[in-house]
Write an enzyme that holds these catalytic residues in place. Structure first.
Site, mmCIF file in Angstrom:
data_model
loop_
_atom_site.group_PDB
_atom_site.id
_atom_site.type_symbol
_atom_site.label_atom_id
_atom_site.label_comp_id
_atom_site.label_asym_id
_atom_site.label_seq_id
_atom_site.Cartn_x
_atom_site.Cartn_y
_atom_site.Cartn_z
ATOM 1 N N SER A 119 -6.748 -0.223 15.633
ATOM 2 C CA SER A 119 -6.550 1.226 15.668
ATOM 3 C C SER A 119 -7.270 1.916 14.512
ATOM 4 O O SER A 119 -7.898 2.957 14.713
ATOM 5 C CB SER A 119 -5.062 1.588 15.682
ATOM 6 O OG SER A 119 -4.433 1.047 14.565
ATOM 7 N N GLU A 151 -2.637 8.500 12.077
ATOM 8 C CA GLU A 151 -1.500 7.600 12.358
ATOM 9 C C GLU A 151 -0.182 8.345 12.133
ATOM 10 O O GLU A 151 0.750 8.231 12.913
ATOM 11 C CB GLU A 151 -1.534 6.370 11.445
ATOM 12 C CG GLU A 151 -2.757 5.502 11.608
ATOM 13 C CD GLU A 151 -2.624 4.452 12.706
ATOM 14 O OE1 GLU A 151 -1.498 4.206 13.184
ATOM 15 O OE2 GLU A 151 -3.669 3.890 13.090
ATOM 16 N N TYR A 195 9.018 -1.568 10.313
ATOM 17 C CA TYR A 195 8.128 -0.977 9.299
ATOM 18 C C TYR A 195 8.798 0.267 8.712
ATOM 19 O O TYR A 195 8.879 0.433 7.493
ATOM 20 C CB TYR A 195 6.787 -0.628 9.944
ATOM 21 C CG TYR A 195 5.675 -0.302 8.972
ATOM 22 C CD1 TYR A 195 4.880 -1.307 8.434
ATOM 23 C CD2 TYR A 195 5.405 1.007 8.585
ATOM 24 C CE1 TYR A 195 3.845 -1.021 7.547
ATOM 25 C CE2 TYR A 195 4.377 1.313 7.703
ATOM 26 C CZ TYR A 195 3.602 0.294 7.198
ATOM 27 O OH TYR A 195 2.581 0.591 6.313
ATOM 28 N N GLY A 210 -3.333 -5.219 19.023
ATOM 29 C CA GLY A 210 -1.974 -5.729 18.831
ATOM 30 C C GLY A 210 -1.898 -7.008 18.020
ATOM 31 O O GLY A 210 -0.838 -7.629 17.932
ATOM 32 N N ALA A 211 -3.015 -7.433 17.415
ATOM 33 C CA ALA A 211 -2.996 -8.695 16.671
ATOM 34 C C ALA A 211 -2.857 -8.462 15.167
ATOM 35 O O ALA A 211 -2.906 -9.401 14.385
ATOM 36 C CB ALA A 211 -4.267 -9.486 16.965
ATOM 37 N N GLY A 212 -2.703 -7.207 14.771
ATOM 38 C CA GLY A 212 -2.579 -6.921 13.337
ATOM 39 C C GLY A 212 -3.927 -6.971 12.628
ATOM 40 O O GLY A 212 -3.995 -7.189 11.429
ATOM 41 N N LEU A 213 -5.023 -6.771 13.373
ATOM 42 C CA LEU A 213 -6.354 -6.793 12.755
ATOM 43 C C LEU A 213 -6.958 -5.389 12.701
ATOM 44 O O LEU A 213 -8.155 -5.206 12.569
ATOM 45 C CB LEU A 213 -7.278 -7.770 13.511
ATOM 46 C CG LEU A 213 -6.797 -9.228 13.471
ATOM 47 C CD1 LEU A 213 -7.678 -10.117 14.342
ATOM 48 C CD2 LEU A 213 -6.772 -9.762 12.030
ATOM 49 N N ASP A 268 -5.599 -0.004 5.844
ATOM 50 C CA ASP A 268 -6.409 -0.364 7.015
ATOM 51 C C ASP A 268 -7.601 0.578 7.190
ATOM 52 O O ASP A 268 -8.733 0.148 7.409
ATOM 53 C CB ASP A 268 -5.553 -0.333 8.289
ATOM 54 C CG ASP A 268 -4.301 -1.168 8.153
ATOM 55 O OD1 ASP A 268 -4.246 -1.989 7.212
ATOM 56 O OD2 ASP A 268 -3.381 -1.005 8.973
ATOM 57 N N ASP A 324 0.823 -1.232 0.000
ATOM 58 C CA ASP A 324 0.000 0.000 0.000
ATOM 59 C C ASP A 324 0.848 1.268 0.000
ATOM 60 O O ASP A 324 0.576 2.202 -0.746
ATOM 61 C CB ASP A 324 -1.056 0.004 1.118
ATOM 62 C CG ASP A 324 -0.516 -0.037 2.540
ATOM 63 O OD1 ASP A 324 0.707 -0.243 2.723
ATOM 64 O OD2 ASP A 324 -1.317 0.145 3.485
HETATM 65 C C1 GLA Z 1 0.199 -2.305 8.488
HETATM 66 C C2 GLA Z 1 -0.037 -0.912 7.916
HETATM 67 C C3 GLA Z 1 -0.688 -0.997 6.539
HETATM 68 C C4 GLA Z 1 0.092 -1.935 5.619
HETATM 69 C C5 GLA Z 1 0.373 -3.268 6.322
HETATM 70 C C6 GLA Z 1 1.257 -4.164 5.503
HETATM 71 O O1 GLA Z 1 -1.023 -2.929 8.736
HETATM 72 O O2 GLA Z 1 -0.887 -0.173 8.769
HETATM 73 O O3 GLA Z 1 -0.809 0.292 5.969
HETATM 74 O O4 GLA Z 1 1.274 -1.336 5.181
HETATM 75 O O5 GLA Z 1 0.980 -3.081 7.585
HETATM 76 O O6 GLA Z 1 0.615 -4.549 4.354
#
Ligand code: GLA
Length: 382
Positions: free
Chosen positions: A119, A151, A215, A113-116, A163, A28
């Protein structure tokens, strides 16, 4: 009870969902392609207008509250729940969109914190609640952009737009094919959650400690790649303008690490296009193979996986009836996403739990995505 707490002003309740990315990670912010879907976990926000300019927000999850004058946003620690909320409020205030203060109550069940994207769901829910309360007209794309800006400015993460866009624009029953350059998108029917197949999200329960620093490192590596490639082509803007032939031609100039980072992004974009078509065609075998290839690329070339995620993916991929498995999101912890035959679910859960416990002494959390959510105005009282 809420009425008592909120007083007699206008009152609305909304929700906004978290997301899981089916395929297309770390594309993205390179103006690439992504294919996320919303999940059936949400952040709920209730908000009631006040007659003065006080802002009072309570979080049911954290048993915490913040109160201030609308024009004096308090200093709050970045990446604390308050930073997402007060950052979103501040961005609306800067646009002169808030006529008064308000009482706000926040509750979410997206695992943090699970990447879902708990936030993004929080930002979107706060934004949408205030838009609904004060009749603020805003283009949906600008709305997603505003949340992304929160963010960048208040949380300190220079994330892409996936996201926030997914939470704002996702639709129940559909995945979202998004071009992060043009911001054109398409809702693609998600036939995976029919009676025969399921999407399972597996939380490694590893908190993503390295996620922010790594990141940022990937972001700057991508900038470096673009600078190198621009030397031969000044019109090149981002990795979206790069193809495999161009990459091969610059292999030596880039060096091994940057070459592999770029290779991941270029090939992942292709995989998203193919996966989207496979979803439309109902070719889930093809979809699953693309997921597997995506994981290998994130692990070996982009290097954002960890042994825990690799094990969960390996075990899934070797379980009969699993069509595809990959880590999802930013990496360094968080979840895997899996597509499997419904009848394979019990064996899948047992295998994951046994192997994960024996190797890492942890229990994975498995969520079966039987339906997915979308942003909704749940209640509005004049
Ligand atoms: C996080 C970031 C997103 C994207 C993903 C990886 O979730 O918030 O913008 O970059 O990592 O695809």
């Amino acid at each position: 009870m809420l009425r008592e707490q909120f007083g007699s002003g206008r009152y609305v309740v909304v929700r906004a969902p978290g997301r899981v990315n089916l395929i297309g990670d770390h594309t993205d912010y390179n103006e690439g392609l992504v294919l996320p879907t919303t999940i059936d976990r949400d952040v709920y926000v209730g908000v009631c207008a006040r007659e003065d300019t006080r802002v009072h927000v309570s979080s049911l999850n954290y048993c915490d509250e913040v109160e201030y004058d609308l024009h004096q946003r308090p200093e709050v620690p970045a990446a604390n729940w308050e930073s997402y909320v007060t950052g979103t409020i501040e961005e609306l205030r800067l646009r002169d969109a808030l006529p008064s203060g308000f009482e706000m109550l926040v509750y979410g069940n997206v695992p943090p914190g699970a990447g879902l994207s708990s936030s993004a769901a929080l930002e979107v829910a706060v934004l949408f609640a205030l838009q609904s309360l004060f009749d603020i007209e805003m283009d949906p794309i600008d709305s997603a952009r505003l949340c992304q800006l929160v963010e960048h400015r208040y949380v300190g993460v220079q994330c892409g737009i996936m996201d926030q866009f997914a939470s704002f624009m996702g639709r129940r029953g559909y995945a979202l094919y998004l071009d992060c350059r043009s911001l054109e998108f398409e809702h693609v029917p998600l036939r995976i959650s029919d009676s025969e197949h399921v999407i399972a999200i597996v939380d490694s329960t590893v908190s993503r400690e390295l996620a922010h620093s790594e990141y940022s490192k990937r972001l700057s590596e991508c900038d470096q790649i673009v600078s190198v490639l621009q030397q031969g082509n000044s019109t090149l803007r981002s990795l979206r303008d790069v193809d495999t032939t161009m990459l091969e031609a610059h292999r030596d100039a880039l060096g091994d690490v940057l070459f592999r980072r770029a290779k991941h992004v270029v090939e992942e974009n292709d995989r998203v296009t193919l996966a989207c078509q496979a979803l439309i065609d109902g070719s889930l075998d093809v979809f699953g193979r693309l997921m597997n290839a995506s994981h290998a690329s994130l692990r070996d070339d982009y290097e954002v996986s960890i042994p825990e995620l690799d094990l969960l993916v390996e075990v899934a991929q070797s379980t009969e009836g699993v069509l595809g498995a990959r880590m999802t999101g930013g990496g360094f912890g968080g979840c895997t996403v899996n597509v499997l035959h419904r009848e394979a679910l019990p064996a899948f859960k047992t295998a994951l739990s046994e192997e994960y416990r024996s190797r890492f002494d942890r229990e994975p959390n498995v969520y079966v995505l039987s339906t997915n959510g979308q942003r909704e105005l749940l209640y509005s009282e004049p």
